[in-house]
Write a protein that holds these residues in place. Structure first.
Motif, PDB file in Angstrom:
ATOM      1  N   LEU A 126       0.825  -1.198   0.000  1.00  0.00           N
ATOM      2  CA  LEU A 126       0.000   0.000   0.000  1.00  0.00           C
ATOM      3  C   LEU A 126       0.864   1.254   0.000  1.00  0.00           C
ATOM      4  CD1 LEU A 126      -2.651  -1.131   2.616  1.00  0.00           C
ATOM      5  CD2 LEU A 126      -2.745  -1.336   0.135  1.00  0.00           C
ATOM      6  N   ALA A 127       0.433   2.234  -0.771  1.00  0.00           N
ATOM      7  CA  ALA A 127       1.161   3.496  -0.867  1.00  0.00           C
ATOM      8  C   ALA A 127       1.106   4.263   0.450  1.00  0.00           C
ATOM      9  CB  ALA A 127       0.583   4.345  -2.000  1.00  0.00           C
ATOM     10  N   GLY A 128       2.076   5.147   0.652  1.00  0.00           N
ATOM     11  CA  GLY A 128       2.135   5.927   1.880  1.00  0.00           C
ATOM     12  C   GLY A 128       0.885   6.765   2.094  1.00  0.00           C
ATOM     13  N   VAL A 129       0.269   7.249   1.004  1.00  0.00           N
ATOM     14  CA  VAL A 129      -0.919   8.075   1.129  1.00  0.00           C
ATOM     15  C   VAL A 129      -2.070   7.289   1.756  1.00  0.00           C
ATOM     16  CG1 VAL A 129      -1.815   7.542  -1.184  1.00  0.00           C
ATOM     17  CG2 VAL A 129      -2.388   9.724  -0.106  1.00  0.00           C
ATOM     18  N   VAL A 130      -2.101   5.981   1.540  1.00  0.00           N
ATOM     19  CA  VAL A 130      -3.150   5.157   2.145  1.00  0.00           C
ATOM     20  C   VAL A 130      -2.983   5.114   3.662  1.00  0.00           C
ATOM     21  CG1 VAL A 130      -4.085   2.825   2.295  1.00  0.00           C
ATOM     22  CG2 VAL A 130      -3.481   3.773   0.068  1.00  0.00           C
ATOM     23  N   TRP A 131      -1.745   4.929   4.112  1.00  0.00           N
ATOM     24  CA  TRP A 131      -1.507   4.901   5.561  1.00  0.00           C
ATOM     25  C   TRP A 131      -1.801   6.263   6.180  1.00  0.00           C
ATOM     26  CZ3 TRP A 131      -1.376   0.357   7.618  1.00  0.00           C
ATOM     27  CH2 TRP A 131      -0.884  -0.731   6.879  1.00  0.00           C
ATOM     28  N   LEU A 132      -1.472   7.350   5.470  1.00  0.00           N
ATOM     29  CA  LEU A 132      -1.790   8.687   5.961  1.00  0.00           C
ATOM     30  C   LEU A 132      -3.304   8.864   6.078  1.00  0.00           C
ATOM     31  CD1 LEU A 132      -1.055  11.596   6.723  1.00  0.00           C
ATOM     32  CD2 LEU A 132      -0.997  12.136   4.264  1.00  0.00           C
ATOM     33  N   ALA A 133      -4.032   8.413   5.059  1.00  0.00           N
ATOM     34  CA  ALA A 133      -5.489   8.515   5.093  1.00  0.00           C
ATOM     35  C   ALA A 133      -6.069   7.678   6.221  1.00  0.00           C
ATOM     36  CB  ALA A 133      -6.074   8.069   3.750  1.00  0.00           C
ATOM     37  N   THR A 134      -5.480   6.517   6.485  1.00  0.00           N
ATOM     38  CA  THR A 134      -5.940   5.663   7.579  1.00  0.00           C
ATOM     39  C   THR A 134      -5.800   6.376   8.920  1.00  0.00           C
ATOM     40  OG1 THR A 134      -5.367   3.645   6.371  1.00  0.00           O
ATOM     41  CG2 THR A 134      -5.539   3.479   8.768  1.00  0.00           C
ATOM     42  N   LEU A 135      -4.646   6.995   9.157  1.00  0.00           N
ATOM     43  CA  LEU A 135      -4.422   7.716  10.409  1.00  0.00           C
ATOM     44  C   LEU A 135      -5.349   8.924  10.529  1.00  0.00           C
ATOM     45  CD1 LEU A 135      -0.517   7.597  10.604  1.00  0.00           C
ATOM     46  CD2 LEU A 135      -2.171   6.240  11.924  1.00  0.00           C
ATOM     47  N   MET A 136      -5.599   9.606   9.416  1.00  0.00           N
ATOM     48  CA  MET A 136      -6.516  10.751   9.432  1.00  0.00           C
ATOM     49  C   MET A 136      -7.938  10.289   9.771  1.00  0.00           C
ATOM     50  SD  MET A 136      -5.146  12.900   6.121  1.00  0.00           S
ATOM     51  CE  MET A 136      -6.521  14.049   6.162  1.00  0.00           C
ATOM     52  N   SER A 137      -8.354   9.149   9.198  1.00  0.00           N
ATOM     53  CA  SER A 137      -9.679   8.614   9.496  1.00  0.00           C
ATOM     54  C   SER A 137      -9.797   8.263  10.971  1.00  0.00           C
ATOM     55  CB  SER A 137      -9.951   7.363   8.652  1.00  0.00           C
ATOM     56  OG  SER A 137      -9.999   7.676   7.284  1.00  0.00           O
ATOM     57  N   LEU A 138      -8.740   7.660  11.519  1.00  0.00           N
ATOM     58  CA  LEU A 138      -8.750   7.277  12.926  1.00  0.00           C
ATOM     59  C   LEU A 138      -8.847   8.508  13.818  1.00  0.00           C
ATOM     60  CD1 LEU A 138      -8.509   4.895  14.905  1.00  0.00           C
ATOM     61  CD2 LEU A 138      -6.030   5.236  14.861  1.00  0.00           C
ATOM     62  N   ALA A 139      -8.098   9.553  13.494  1.00  0.00           N
ATOM     63  CA  ALA A 139      -8.147  10.785  14.278  1.00  0.00           C
ATOM     64  C   ALA A 139      -9.527  11.432  14.185  1.00  0.00           C
ATOM     65  CB  ALA A 139      -7.072  11.752  13.793  1.00  0.00           C
ATOM     66  N   GLY A 140     -10.094  11.453  12.986  1.00  0.00           N
ATOM     67  CA  GLY A 140     -11.431  12.011  12.817  1.00  0.00           C
ATOM     68  C   GLY A 140     -12.476  11.230  13.578  1.00  0.00           C
TER      69      GLY A 140
END
Length: 308
Positions: A126-140
């Motif tokens: 998985l691309a780095g942007v996917v992991w970034l989006a995952t962390l953003m979703s978790l924070a939200g």
């Protein structure tokens, strides 16, 4: 001619994403209904009646697609439905022991578990942007739902349900095919109904107590149950598991919006900030233009859905 194929695929992916957003909006609208109904009948009984009605409706509507399914796909659908049904029960039992806000956050942990399982089980890079989006979703998700946190049995049960939901998302994305969506949805719903029925043993399910409860159960069964399962199965034939999980984290955003709209909650900065983070995460994986074909392939992993 060759350029039209990627455009057509992009249109289908966009429709699949819109479908997932529609089903999460439906799920978000059900929180008030569920809270009212389960206050007047046992939770397992509510789930059993809901999914039994959904399974019966799908068996009648999709009898022909069911007959055309191979034994392999029937087995896969039964397994996926069993996983999802077990997740429903664990989540509900956990909710009885913890607050709804903690339950919402712990359930939403599937957004983290999904890419981890996709990486381990499917060997997806998985691309780095996917992991970034995952962390953003978790924070939200934390901003939207979390009001204090304490790890106890209820939390562990809910985290186990989130793991099962993630496993269902990964398995469905890996096995579902658009031309078998009707049959797979019906078999999964039957398996969920069976799991929930077993949870009501030995007495069997108690029926809804009044007309209002029946209306709520029918809506949950036909729209938020059968319809949602059909839409998710079809959509995941065109989207990767990780993208699906991130799009589906919009559920608490819709739930908060409905709560504000119906006057059961007040708009707050946590809602605005949490919703913005979840929507931004979805933008990263779904709406942001891809600069390279390789990045697109890494994010969607569409080929794996058609090679297995």
């Amino acid at each position: 001619m060759s350029a039209s194929v990627p455009r057509a695929a992009a249109r289908v992916r966009a429709l699949a994403t819109l479908g997932l957003l529609a089903l999460t909006a439906v799920w978000g609208s059900t929180f008030v209904l569920i809270k009212d109904v389960v206050g007047r009948m046992p939770v397992a009984d509510f789930l059993a009646v809901r999914f039994a009605i959904a399974a019966a409706a799908m068996a009648l509507l999709f009898a022909r697609p069911l007959r055309r399914m191979s034994r392999l796909q029937v087995g896969r659908a039964l397994l996926l439905g069993t996983v999802y049904g077990a997740g429903q029960l664990l989540q509900t039992w956990g909710l009885a022991l913890i607050s709804p806000s903690v339950s919402g956050f712990a359930t939403g942990m599937y957004v983290v578990f999904t890419p981890l399982l996709a990486t381990v089980l499917l060997r997806q890079r998985l691309a780095g942007v996917v992991w970034l989006a995952t962390l953003m979703s978790l924070a939200g998700l934390a901003l939207l739902s979390l009001r204090g946190f304490e790890v106890d049995l209820g939390v562990w049960l809910t985290l186990a349900s989130a793991l099962l939901y993630a496993l269902h998302i990964v398995g469905l994305g890996h096995w579902s095919r658009a031309d078998e969506a009707f049959g797979m949805s019906a078999v999964q719903t039957m398996a969920i109904a069976l799991v929930c029925m077993l949870a009501t043993a030995p007495h069997g399910p108690v029926l809804p107590p009044d007309r209002a409860a029946w209306i709520a159960v029918l809506y949950m069964a036909l729209v938020a149950g059968a319809g949602a399962m059909l839409m998710q199965t079809w959509a995941q034939a065109h989207l990767s598991a990780t993208r699906t999980a991130i799009v589906m984290t919009t559920e608490p955003v819709f739930a908060a919006a409905f709560a504000v709209a119906f006057g059961s909650d007040v708009l707050s900065w946590r809602m605005l900030a949490g919703g913005a983070l979840v929507l931004a995460a979805m933008y990263l994986v779904e709406l942001m233009p891809r600069r390279r074909g390789k990045a697109d392939a890494a994010l969607t992993a569409e080929a794996v859905h058609h090679e297995v």
